[in-house]
Design a protein around this motif. Structure first.
Motif, PDB file in Angstrom:
ATOM      1  N   TRP A 143       3.219  -4.717  -2.925  1.00  0.00           N
ATOM      2  CA  TRP A 143       3.598  -6.121  -2.866  1.00  0.00           C
ATOM      3  C   TRP A 143       3.210  -6.750  -1.529  1.00  0.00           C
ATOM      4  CZ3 TRP A 143       6.894  -8.591   0.507  1.00  0.00           C
ATOM      5  CH2 TRP A 143       7.724  -7.803   1.292  1.00  0.00           C
ATOM      6  N   ARG A 188       0.529  -5.759   0.251  1.00  0.00           N
ATOM      7  CA  ARG A 188      -0.921  -5.951   0.154  1.00  0.00           C
ATOM      8  C   ARG A 188      -1.246  -7.187  -0.671  1.00  0.00           C
ATOM      9  NH1 ARG A 188      -0.916  -0.521  -1.151  1.00  0.00           N
ATOM     10  NH2 ARG A 188      -1.850  -0.924  -3.192  1.00  0.00           N
ATOM     11  N   THR A 189      -0.466  -7.421  -1.735  1.00  0.00           N
ATOM     12  CA  THR A 189      -0.677  -8.628  -2.542  1.00  0.00           C
ATOM     13  C   THR A 189      -0.406  -9.878  -1.722  1.00  0.00           C
ATOM     14  OG1 THR A 189      -0.039  -7.439  -4.555  1.00  0.00           O
ATOM     15  CG2 THR A 189       0.034  -9.848  -4.634  1.00  0.00           C
TER      16      THR A 189
END
Length: 273
Positions: free
Chosen positions: A149, A151-152
């Protein structure tokens, strides 16, 4: 382990010192840029924002200079190269706005120092990065991967920042009306340099996928985000608080602080372990 080349280490220290000076000129002396900066920034909020970002860059520079491992400073190094290159382009497009022939000796000196630095720094940094990449050694083994999450979030931040940066640089007349406060074509393009450099650091963080490689980025992000928010609060009268642009920009800064805080917590956990 690939260590930082001594030339690059020295450049980090020099960049940190120069960023400290620029931070003082802009964040502290936000309303006196006609005397103490290379061009007059009519909006104190814009000056304070740039100054806060320079203070963040100062932290990047000094902490990177203290590092040993090249993998821990790749993000700041690439972000710096992008920033100074885009800022040079903005400078050359708006030379008429600079105090190159000011009657004030201090103002003219500050302006010519700006010009020399931004003309000389890109080729110097490219040369040093080439030497760095060719140096012997390998990256250390990953210690703690970044959760999906985060990295997103970094990918989303990078995309949003790059889109805003492209609009600010190439079509400032389209984005200036919806920006939270008043910009000019020159300040739009310099702001785009900051945003695209942040995007590069975001994407580099995703590629690294290791909190230990991002400990410097995490500290810098906290400072970038907090000082950006403080600049808005300091000159709240300039901000259109209810605009979509203002809400989006504050979310962007808060997400930067959030990533920095999470990164600090994770790297401390790794170091204690």
């Amino acid at each position: 382990m690939k260590q930082i080349h001594p030339w690059l280490r020295n450049l980090f220290y020099v960049g940190g010192l120069l960023s400290l000076v620029a931070g003082i000129q802009l964040f502290i002396l936000s309303e006196q840029t006609e005397t103490y900066f290379a061009w007059t920034i009519q909006s104190p909020l814009t000056a304070a924002t740039f100054g806060g970002f320079y203070f963040g860059t100062m932290v990047f520079g000094f902490l990177s200079g203290r590092e040993i491992n090249w993998a821990h400073v790749r993000g700041p190094a690439l972000g710096l190269l992008v920033f100074i290159s885009v800022t040079l382009a903005a400078t050359l497009l708006h030379l008429d706005k600079f105090h190159l022939t000011s009657q004030n000796g201090l103002t003219m000196m500050v302006t010519w120092v700006w010009m020399l630095l931004y003309v000389l720094m890109p080729p110097m940094l490219i040369f040093m990065l080439i030497r760095q990449v060719r140096a012997e050694g390998n990256d250390p083994e990953p210690t703690l991967k970044i959760s999906a999450w985060v990295r997103t979030l970094l990918l989303a931040r990078g995309m949003a920042g790059s889109i805003a940066a492209l609009l600010l640089f190439f079509t400032p007349q389209l984005i200036m009306p919806i920006w939270p406060w008043a910009l000019t074509p020159l300040t739009s393009r310099v702001l785009s340099a900051w945003l695209i450099s942040f995007s590069v650091v975001d994407w580099q963080a995703v590629w690294e996928n290791d909190w230990q490689h991002l400990k410097i980025v995490a500290i810098g992000y906290i400072i970038f985000g907090l000082l950006g928010l403080i600049a808005m609060a300091r000159y709240a009268g300039e901000v259109n608080w209810l605009s979509i642009g203002s809400i989006g920009y504050m979310i962007y800064l808060l997400s930067m602080v959030a990533v920095g805080v999470i990164g600090q917590m994770q790297t401390r956990r790794v170091n204690k372990g």
